[in-house]
Design a protein around this motif. Sequence first.
Motif, PDB file in Angstrom:
ATOM      1  N   VAL A   1      40.789  69.173  34.148  1.00 44.34           N
ATOM      2  CA  VAL A   1      40.339  70.171  35.118  1.00 44.34           C
ATOM      3  C   VAL A   1      38.986  69.755  35.667  1.00 44.34           C
ATOM      4  O   VAL A   1      38.063  69.508  34.913  1.00 44.34           O
ATOM      5  N   GLN A   2      38.920  69.678  36.961  1.00 41.98           N
ATOM      6  CA  GLN A   2      37.663  69.329  37.627  1.00 41.98           C
ATOM      7  C   GLN A   2      37.202  70.529  38.438  1.00 41.98           C
ATOM      8  O   GLN A   2      37.928  71.020  39.294  1.00 41.98           O
ATOM      9  N   LEU A   3      35.997  70.997  38.126  1.00 41.56           N
ATOM     10  CA  LEU A   3      35.414  72.122  38.842  1.00 41.56           C
ATOM     11  C   LEU A   3      34.068  71.697  39.394  1.00 41.56           C
ATOM     12  O   LEU A   3      33.226  71.219  38.642  1.00 41.56           O
ATOM     13  N   GLN A   4      33.884  71.865  40.672  1.00 40.01           N
ATOM     14  CA  GLN A   4      32.649  71.442  41.315  1.00 40.01           C
ATOM     15  C   GLN A   4      31.939  72.644  41.904  1.00 40.01           C
ATOM     16  O   GLN A   4      32.444  73.278  42.833  1.00 40.01           O
ATOM     17  N   ALA A   5      30.754  72.924  41.380  1.00 42.96           N
ATOM     18  CA  ALA A   5      29.941  74.017  41.904  1.00 42.96           C
ATOM     19  C   ALA A   5      29.003  73.479  42.965  1.00 42.96           C
ATOM     20  O   ALA A   5      28.463  72.377  42.833  1.00 42.96           O
ATOM     21  N   SER A   6      28.793  74.260  44.007  1.00 43.33           N
ATOM     22  CA  SER A   6      27.899  73.861  45.079  1.00 43.33           C
ATOM     23  C   SER A   6      27.308  75.094  45.742  1.00 43.33           C
ATOM     24  O   SER A   6      27.732  76.220  45.476  1.00 43.33           O
ATOM     25  N   GLY A   7      26.319  74.848  46.600  1.00 44.07           N
ATOM     26  CA  GLY A   7      25.735  75.937  47.369  1.00 44.07           C
ATOM     27  C   GLY A   7      24.366  76.375  46.898  1.00 44.07           C
ATOM     28  O   GLY A   7      23.762  77.258  47.506  1.00 44.07           O
ATOM     29  N   GLY A   8      23.874  75.791  45.833  1.00 36.92           N
ATOM     30  CA  GLY A   8      22.551  76.149  45.349  1.00 36.92           C
ATOM     31  C   GLY A   8      21.464  75.624  46.269  1.00 36.92           C
ATOM     32  O   GLY A   8      21.725  74.882  47.221  1.00 36.92           O
ATOM     33  N   GLY A   9      20.241  76.003  45.958  1.00 37.02           N
ATOM     34  CA  GLY A   9      19.112  75.551  46.752  1.00 37.02           C
ATOM     35  C   GLY A   9      17.888  76.372  46.461  1.00 37.02           C
ATOM     36  O   GLY A   9      17.853  77.149  45.500  1.00 37.02           O
ATOM     37  N   LEU A  10      16.891  76.197  47.305  1.00 34.48           N
ATOM     38  CA  LEU A  10      15.637  76.925  47.186  1.00 34.48           C
ATOM     39  C   LEU A  10      15.658  78.093  48.160  1.00 34.48           C
ATOM     40  O   LEU A  10      15.937  77.909  49.351  1.00 34.48           O
ATOM     41  N   VAL A  11      15.366  79.263  47.646  1.00 29.87           N
ATOM     42  CA  VAL A  11      15.367  80.460  48.486  1.00 29.87           C
ATOM     43  C   VAL A  11      14.202  81.347  48.064  1.00 29.87           C
ATOM     44  O   VAL A  11      13.793  81.347  46.899  1.00 29.87           O
ATOM     45  N   GLN A  12      13.684  82.090  49.011  1.00 29.74           N
ATOM     46  CA  GLN A  12      12.602  83.015  48.704  1.00 29.74           C
ATOM     47  C   GLN A  12      13.157  84.286  48.057  1.00 29.74           C
ATOM     48  O   GLN A  12      14.323  84.658  48.289  1.00 29.74           O
ATOM     49  N   ALA A  13      12.336  84.927  47.273  1.00 31.48           N
ATOM     50  CA  ALA A  13      12.736  86.196  46.671  1.00 31.48           C
ATOM     51  C   ALA A  13      13.195  87.162  47.763  1.00 31.48           C
ATOM     52  O   ALA A  13      12.572  87.252  48.822  1.00 31.48           O
ATOM     53  N   GLY A  14      14.284  87.834  47.473  1.00 31.06           N
ATOM     54  CA  GLY A  14      14.874  88.744  48.451  1.00 31.06           C
ATOM     55  C   GLY A  14      15.960  88.113  49.289  1.00 31.06           C
ATOM     56  O   GLY A  14      16.697  88.813  49.995  1.00 31.06           O
ATOM     57  N   GLY A  15      16.083  86.808  49.214  1.00 27.22           N
ATOM     58  CA  GLY A  15      17.081  86.099  50.000  1.00 27.22           C
ATOM     59  C   GLY A  15      18.449  86.099  49.349  1.00 27.22           C
ATOM     60  O   GLY A  15      18.658  86.718  48.293  1.00 27.22           O
ATOM     61  N   SER A  16      19.373  85.395  49.993  1.00 27.43           N
ATOM     62  CA  SER A  16      20.759  85.343  49.527  1.00 27.43           C
ATOM     63  C   SER A  16      21.258  83.907  49.486  1.00 27.43           C
ATOM     64  O   SER A  16      20.782  83.044  50.230  1.00 27.43           O
ATOM     65  N   LEU A  17      22.212  83.700  48.622  1.00 26.91           N
ATOM     66  CA  LEU A  17      22.933  82.433  48.550  1.00 26.91           C
ATOM     67  C   LEU A  17      24.379  82.733  48.204  1.00 26.91           C
ATOM     68  O   LEU A  17      24.666  83.707  47.509  1.00 26.91           O
ATOM     69  N   LYS A  18      25.265  81.856  48.663  1.00 24.82           N
ATOM     70  CA  LYS A  18      26.674  81.966  48.281  1.00 24.82           C
ATOM     71  C   LYS A  18      27.088  80.649  47.640  1.00 24.82           C
ATOM     72  O   LYS A  18      27.058  79.604  48.282  1.00 24.82           O
ATOM     73  N   LEU A  19      27.441  80.723  46.384  1.00 30.49           N
ATOM     74  CA  LEU A  19      27.877  79.549  45.652  1.00 30.49           C
ATOM     75  C   LEU A  19      29.391  79.407  45.756  1.00 30.49           C
ATOM     76  O   LEU A  19      30.119  80.404  45.821  1.00 30.49           O
ATOM     77  N   SER A  20      29.827  78.172  45.733  1.00 30.66           N
ATOM     78  CA  SER A  20      31.260  77.881  45.762  1.00 30.66           C
ATOM     79  C   SER A  20      31.627  77.032  44.559  1.00 30.66           C
ATOM     80  O   SER A  20      30.852  76.185  44.126  1.00 30.66           O
TER      81      SER A  20
END
Length: 114
Positions: free
Chosen positions: A1-20
């Motif tokens: 099973v291969q699972l690849q997480a992505s979508g991280g990064g640097l964000v300011q407090a209060g911001g949003s991110l969507k990980l895949s």
Amino acid sequence: VQLQASGGGLVQAGGSLKLSCTASGNSARFGAMGWYRQAPGKRRDLVARISITGVTMIVNSLRGRFTISRDDAENTVYLQMNSLKPEDTAVYYCNRYPPDFNSWGQGTLVTVSS
């Protein structure tokens, strides 16, 4: 099973991110899936999980800010993170739920600046 997480990064407090999290095969075969995170110097903990039928669970401390979803047609599980806080800084991983030892990938780093 291969699972690849992505979508991280640097964000300011209060911001949003969507990980895949993309599976190498048919994610529907994997059953329940989860997102986990590990902050520096801390253990890896469950953040959220989703069943094969779409029933979700978010850990209490993150409810109202984090949402998990899945699109088995795209072999992908998502983690939407809103109103991010510096304490959300961690490496985020996806895996089956319960986790499969052999399926931990490298994760994706989320850094929330104050």
